[in-house]
Scaffold this motif. Structure first.
Motif, short mmCIF file in Angstrom:
data_model
loop_
_atom_site.label_atom_id
_atom_site.label_comp_id
_atom_site.label_asym_id
_atom_site.label_seq_id
_atom_site.Cartn_x
_atom_site.Cartn_y
_atom_site.Cartn_z
N TRP A 1 -7.00 -5.22 -7.48
CA TRP A 1 -6.09 -5.78 -6.48
C TRP A 1 -6.71 -6.95 -5.74
CZ3 TRP A 1 -1.62 -4.72 -7.89
CH2 TRP A 1 -1.30 -3.47 -8.43
N ALA B 1 -5.29 0.90 -2.63
CA ALA B 1 -4.21 0.59 -1.69
C ALA B 1 -4.66 -0.18 -0.46
CB ALA B 1 -3.50 1.89 -1.29
N PRO B 2 -5.79 0.17 0.16
CA PRO B 2 -6.16 -0.54 1.39
C PRO B 2 -6.73 -1.93 1.17
CG PRO B 2 -7.22 1.64 1.24
CD PRO B 2 -6.71 1.30 -0.11
N GLY C 1 0.80 -1.22 0.00
CA GLY C 1 0.00 0.00 0.00
C GLY C 1 0.83 1.26 0.00
#
Length: 450
Positions: free
Chosen positions: A274, A400-401, A77
């Protein structure tokens, strides 16, 4: 009233003539952008997969198994968190001094960061210094990517003929699935032909060091690219105008609503990408106990299947419009988000390949459309910055998270698959609403005032 229509008209007596299009320049821009895209996403794909498999015990062995996975995904991240800063800095520079000059720097920075990751000592050799350097290099990668990915798109779209912007954007977008495929093939081959000890000792470094080849080729091609005529025209108008030039973040003052819509429109692909390529690998390896080589092989097949979807999405958007093509991609992603984990839980390997392939095809249809769609939403003088903000903040907030949150959900809830499924479907709905609110300008020239 929309922030796109409420601005006062610029001080000019007539609409400027459309800049001429150089076919050779357009082809060079596509080649340059594709190599840059391939380099950046090859590195990200390799890192994402390794962060889900061997990095937890190579760089975080002092933690228990679950905490090590969370820490590894947190370093992943870090690169995503740096992207908005890179988007702001390089986007502002690109709107002022030109796209080409900025893209040369971001490509070199990205390549050097990758090579250094391949040379890093592990925790066993350097202690806490190893994960610290890993985070720092991931940050530099993300910083470079924040300017590289959008800049390459803008350069390609501005070089392309008006009626083929989607097609050229689709060609550029193939760099991502091609790089994903090459990364998966590389990891699959290494995992199959090396012993587990050899792979964890030195084999994992090979993909990062391979980045030097793409870097050399990318720099050679990029040196031959000319600045786009749309940018030159924008600079000429600015030079002849008595009004002061816009500051770096003028897009947030003049087009705030557009930037927010761009961020939300890209929320679903930023998050579900992701889930597919990073957390799904971790889930199939750790929870379903697939062998690494089998899991990597699944990603190879899914990415190969998705490559034509990027070109299809771009060409389709030239015919029916960016919104409709975007919504088609979102529909495929919605079906996959609702069924991915239930299908994987059946342990039916072909069905698992199919559902991840559908998700990646939906993402690539959107990726093939995204470059012209975002570029057409903003004027030339703030196109780089605004598009970069839309892409990078979507990645920061919604991308990212995801691996970290997904790992935490499965470790701390009784029904993690349901929670992650609802999260994915929710992102698709959010992006669909934002897409419908964006303007449709695919039949207008990029030189025309917005």
């Amino acid at each position: 009233m929309s922030d796109l229509t409420s601005q006062p008209a610029p001080m000019m007596t007539s609409t400027p003539a459309a800049p001429t299009v150089d076919g050779k320049g357009a082809r060079r821009a596509v080649a340059s952008g594709t190599f840059g895209t391939a380099l950046e996403w090859f590195d990200f794909a390799v890192y994402g997969t390794l962060s889900a498999t061997i990095f937890p015990h190579l760089f975080f062995p002092s933690f228990d198994a679950n905490t090590a996975v969370l820490a590894s995904f947190a370093t992943f991240g870090a690169g995503m968190m740096a992207r908005p800063l890179g988007g702001i800095v390089f986007g502002a520079m690109g709107d002022r001094i030109g796209r080409r000059n900025v893209l040369m720097f971001t490509l070199v920075l990205m390549g050097i960061s990758s090579i250094l990751i391949g040379l890093l000592p592990t925790y066993a050799a350097a202690g806490i210094i190893a994960p610290t350097l890993l985070v720092a290099l991931r940050f530099l990668q993300g910083f470079a990517l924040g300017g590289e990915s959008t800049g390459a798109q803008i350069l390609v779209v501005e070089h392309a003929p008006d009626e083929r912007r989607g097609f050229f954007g689709g060609l550029l977008a193939t760099g991502s699935p091609v790089a994903q495929t090459m990364a998966s093939l590389t990891l699959t081959g290494l995992a199959a032909f090396l012993s587990k000890d050899a792979f964890e000792s030195w084999g994992w470094r090979i993909p990062f060091l391979m980045g030097v080849l793409l870097l050399v080729v990318g720099v050679f091609i990029r040196r031959r690219i000319e600045e786009s005529e749309a940018f030159k025209e924008s600079q000429r108008i600015a030079a002849e105008s008595d009004e002061p030039q816009d500051r770096a973040l003028a897009v947030l003052r003049r087009r705030p609503g557009t930037v927010v819509k761009l961020v939300l429109a890209w929320a679903a692909p930023a998050g579900l990408f992701w889930i597919c390529v990073t957390y799904a690998v971790n889930y199939m390896t750790k929870e379903l106990h697939y062998d690494n080589s089998i899991t990597f092989g699944l990603m190879v097949m899914a990415n190969l299947i998705s490559i034509p979807a990027a070109i299809f999405g771009g060409r389709l958007s030239d015919r029916i419009g960016r919104k409709k093509a975007f919504l088609l991609g979102l529909s495929l992603m919605g079906v996959s988000a609702a069924t991915m984990f239930p299908i994987m839980n059946t342990m039916n390997y072909p069905a698992s390949v199919a559902v991840i392939s559908v998700a990646l095809c939906g993402i690539q249809i959107m990726a093939g459309t995204q470059a012209p769609f975002f570029a057409e939403s903003l004027p030339t003088s703030m196109r780089y910055t605004g598009s970069a903000l839309g892409m990078t903040f979507a990645g920061l907030i919604f991308g990212a998270p995801i691996p970290f949150v997904a790992a935490w959900i499965f470790q701390n809830t009784s029904n993690g698959t349901l929670a992650l499924t609802l999260m994915g479907v929710g992102l698709v709905v959010l992006s669909a609403i934002a897409t419908l609110l964006l303007p449709e300008r695919y039949k207008r020239g990029l030189h025309e005032d917005l």
